[in-house]
Design a protein around this motif. Structure first.
Motif, PDB file in Angstrom:
ATOM      1  N   PRO A 145       0.800  -1.234   0.000  1.00  0.00           N
ATOM      2  CA  PRO A 145       0.000   0.000   0.000  1.00  0.00           C
ATOM      3  C   PRO A 145       0.827   1.275   0.000  1.00  0.00           C
ATOM      4  CG  PRO A 145       0.011  -0.961   2.174  1.00  0.00           C
ATOM      5  CD  PRO A 145       0.679  -1.952   1.269  1.00  0.00           C
ATOM      6  N   GLY A 146       2.107   1.212   0.352  1.00  0.00           N
ATOM      7  CA  GLY A 146       2.921   2.417   0.404  1.00  0.00           C
ATOM      8  C   GLY A 146       2.715   3.176   1.704  1.00  0.00           C
ATOM      9  N   PHE A 158      -5.502   8.528   9.549  1.00  0.00           N
ATOM     10  CA  PHE A 158      -6.799   9.163   9.357  1.00  0.00           C
ATOM     11  C   PHE A 158      -7.875   8.120   9.051  1.00  0.00           C
ATOM     12  CE2 PHE A 158      -4.232  12.990   8.201  1.00  0.00           C
ATOM     13  CZ  PHE A 158      -4.754  13.831   9.185  1.00  0.00           C
ATOM     14  N   LYS A 159      -9.086   8.359   9.550  1.00  0.00           N
ATOM     15  CA  LYS A 159     -10.216   7.487   9.231  1.00  0.00           C
ATOM     16  C   LYS A 159     -10.517   7.562   7.737  1.00  0.00           C
ATOM     17  CE  LYS A 159     -12.643   7.532  13.647  1.00  0.00           C
ATOM     18  NZ  LYS A 159     -13.919   7.854  14.337  1.00  0.00           N
ATOM     19  N   GLY A 160     -10.874   6.417   7.172  1.00  0.00           N
ATOM     20  CA  GLY A 160     -11.196   6.369   5.750  1.00  0.00           C
ATOM     21  C   GLY A 160     -10.003   6.117   4.855  1.00  0.00           C
ATOM     22  N   MET A 161      -8.804   5.964   5.437  1.00  0.00           N
ATOM     23  CA  MET A 161      -7.628   5.671   4.629  1.00  0.00           C
ATOM     24  C   MET A 161      -7.827   4.343   3.900  1.00  0.00           C
ATOM     25  SD  MET A 161      -4.563   6.790   3.809  1.00  0.00           S
ATOM     26  CE  MET A 161      -4.200   7.972   5.108  1.00  0.00           C
ATOM     27  N   ARG A 162      -7.509   4.329   2.615  1.00  0.00           N
ATOM     28  CA  ARG A 162      -7.698   3.099   1.835  1.00  0.00           C
ATOM     29  C   ARG A 162      -6.579   2.117   2.167  1.00  0.00           C
ATOM     30  NH1 ARG A 162      -8.256   4.803  -4.249  1.00  0.00           N
ATOM     31  NH2 ARG A 162      -6.449   6.058  -3.659  1.00  0.00           N
ATOM     32  N   MET A 163      -6.961   1.040   2.844  1.00  0.00           N
ATOM     33  CA  MET A 163      -5.995   0.040   3.294  1.00  0.00           C
ATOM     34  C   MET A 163      -6.571  -1.343   3.052  1.00  0.00           C
ATOM     35  SD  MET A 163      -4.911   1.910   6.867  1.00  0.00           S
ATOM     36  CE  MET A 163      -3.644   0.711   7.276  1.00  0.00           C
TER      37      MET A 163
END
Length: 209
Positions: A145-146, A158-163
């Motif tokens: 994911p980097g 942060f909330k909503g981070m694409r993981m």
């Protein structure tokens, strides 16, 4: 009536009049029974509850047995409420509805729960491109994911981070699907395109609005 409860049978393909092949999904829509009629005076809102697919009485609670007995029907596996009605289309308590409520050629919305895919990485879950090739010392980080961007500030993610995470198993609605064929004697509905969920899963088919 605005819709029915159905079951996904599977996908197939048919040819139209010009010889073009059309991918389709076969849905067993109904028969559904009206198990409850809700009114604004009694319940605070207007709705019709439908039941679909018989289940064994020994797997039904006494409360639900009484509920189905009032409608004069066997216990059902699935109960859903429909709140949208066309003018003069309200149904009576205990009435049975089948695929004939739909018309060949009209458009419907189909809702269901998508296939669960378990824990997946960012490439499959969010469509990340990955590194692309094994240059500059890349060994086994091609689908990573980097950086998440967290440093001394904000010192958190942060909330909503694409993981990476659990994928699928969510309610999905496919809109504006055309009915290409009806088979009334078997309560089958053939719609153009795909719908969410595996074969055998339950669906809500509603008239397009």
């Amino acid at each position: 009536m605005s819709g029915l409860i159905g079951k996904k049978i599977g996908m197939t393909s048919i040819f139209d009049a010009s010889g073009k092949i059309i991918p389709c999904t076969v849905i067993e829509a109904g028969p559904c029974v009206v198990t409850q009629v809700k009114t604004v005076e009694k319940d605070g809102y207007s709705a019709i509850q439908l039941g679909f697919d018989d289940k064994k009485e020994k797997r039904t609670t006494k409360a639900l047995k009484g509920h189905f007995a009032k409608a004069g029907t066997a216990p059902k596996k699935v109960l859903r409420e429909f709140t949208r009605f066309e003018e003069g289309s309200r149904k009576a308590f205990g009435e049975i509805l089948d695929v004939s409520v739909f018309i060949e050629g009209e458009f419907v919305d189909v809702s269901g729960v998508s296939k669960g895919k378990g824990f997946q990485g960012v490439v499959k879950r969010h469509g990340f491109g990955g590194v692309g090739d094994r240059t500059h010392g890349q060994h086994n980080r091609l689908r990573a994911p980097g950086s998440m961007g967290a440093s001394s500030w904000p010192s958190r993610v942060f909330k909503g981070m694409r993981m990476a995470g659990r994928t699928g198993g969510q309610k999905v609605k496919m809109i504006n699907l055309q009915i290409v064929k009806l088979v009334p004697e078997k309560n089958l509905l053939v719609v153009k395109g795909s719908v969410p969920g595996p074969n055998g899963s339950y669906l809500i088919v509603e008239r397009w609005s």
